[in-house]
Scaffold this active site. Sequence first.
Site, PDB file in Angstrom:
ATOM      1  N   ASN A   1       5.991  -6.470  16.001  1.00  0.00           N
ATOM      2  CA  ASN A   1       5.872  -5.063  16.354  1.00  0.00           C
ATOM      3  C   ASN A   1       7.126  -4.727  17.160  1.00  0.00           C
ATOM      4  O   ASN A   1       7.250  -5.141  18.314  1.00  0.00           O
ATOM      5  CB  ASN A   1       4.609  -4.815  17.182  1.00  0.00           C
ATOM      6  CG  ASN A   1       4.482  -3.396  17.674  1.00  0.00           C
ATOM      7  OD1 ASN A   1       5.405  -2.599  17.585  1.00  0.00           O
ATOM      8  ND2 ASN A   1       3.329  -3.065  18.225  1.00  0.00           N
TER       9      ASN A   1
ATOM     10  N   ASP B   1       8.028  -2.238  18.737  1.00  0.00           N
ATOM     11  CA  ASP B   1       7.810  -1.457  19.955  1.00  0.00           C
ATOM     12  C   ASP B   1       7.278  -2.305  21.107  1.00  0.00           C
ATOM     13  O   ASP B   1       7.114  -1.808  22.217  1.00  0.00           O
ATOM     14  CB  ASP B   1       6.826  -0.311  19.680  1.00  0.00           C
ATOM     15  CG  ASP B   1       7.403   0.702  18.710  1.00  0.00           C
ATOM     16  OD1 ASP B   1       8.638   0.886  18.696  1.00  0.00           O
ATOM     17  OD2 ASP B   1       6.618   1.303  17.952  1.00  0.00           O
ATOM     18  N   CYS B   2       7.001  -3.572  20.863  1.00  0.00           N
ATOM     19  CA  CYS B   2       6.403  -4.461  21.867  1.00  0.00           C
ATOM     20  C   CYS B   2       7.469  -5.368  22.470  1.00  0.00           C
ATOM     21  O   CYS B   2       8.172  -6.091  21.752  1.00  0.00           O
ATOM     22  CB  CYS B   2       5.319  -5.298  21.193  1.00  0.00           C
ATOM     23  SG  CYS B   2       4.737  -6.668  22.182  1.00  0.00           S
ATOM     24  N   GLY B   3       7.581  -5.348  23.798  1.00  0.00           N
ATOM     25  CA  GLY B   3       8.549  -6.187  24.488  1.00  0.00           C
ATOM     26  C   GLY B   3       8.337  -7.669  24.230  1.00  0.00           C
ATOM     27  O   GLY B   3       9.292  -8.417  24.037  1.00  0.00           O
TER      28      GLY B   3
ATOM     29  N   ARG C   1       9.569  -8.418  20.767  1.00  0.00           N
ATOM     30  CA  ARG C   1      11.040  -8.404  20.743  1.00  0.00           C
ATOM     31  C   ARG C   1      11.602  -9.675  21.374  1.00  0.00           C
ATOM     32  O   ARG C   1      12.569 -10.264  20.867  1.00  0.00           O
ATOM     33  CB  ARG C   1      11.594  -7.175  21.473  1.00  0.00           C
ATOM     34  CG  ARG C   1      11.427  -5.875  20.727  1.00  0.00           C
ATOM     35  CD  ARG C   1      12.225  -4.743  21.363  1.00  0.00           C
ATOM     36  NE  ARG C   1      11.974  -4.541  22.774  1.00  0.00           N
ATOM     37  CZ  ARG C   1      11.030  -3.749  23.271  1.00  0.00           C
ATOM     38  NH1 ARG C   1      10.225  -3.073  22.457  1.00  0.00           N
ATOM     39  NH2 ARG C   1      10.888  -3.616  24.570  1.00  0.00           N
TER      40      ARG C   1
END
Length: 140
Positions: free
Chosen positions: A7, A9-11, A14
């Site tokens: 995902n 958008d997920c730290g 990432r």
Amino acid sequence: MVLIHHNPDCGTSRNVLRIIKDAGYTPVVIDYLKEGWTKAQLLALFAAADLTPRSALRETKSPAKELGLLNKSVSDDIILEAMLEHPILVNRPIVCSPKGVKLCRPSEAVLDLLEQWPEGPYEKEDGELILDAKGNRPAH
């Protein structure tokens, strides 16, 4: 081969993807929010990672509460069906490698799935040290 259900958008997701790449791998990246899940795929991932639909349920920043999925009386079958309809309900990232399958939270959990690691010292996005200068996990 290393595969990540990612995902962007997920730290945490990432961080995991960056760790994999910095360790020298070219992972297969599956954006599960766009691609969705199949029932067989989720059941196989959960079995391989020793998860249940409930233990893989993303409870925050998802519609889990609004859908009534946080109630302990809700069955795994109902949670699984909701995950198929709302892919965001699956906690992330899930990584597959020759060493196994794992829900990589916290992000440094991915190290257990990699034969080689990034060079240390190595930090997550937020600056937390996950590998010291010698390439070892620091004692917590």
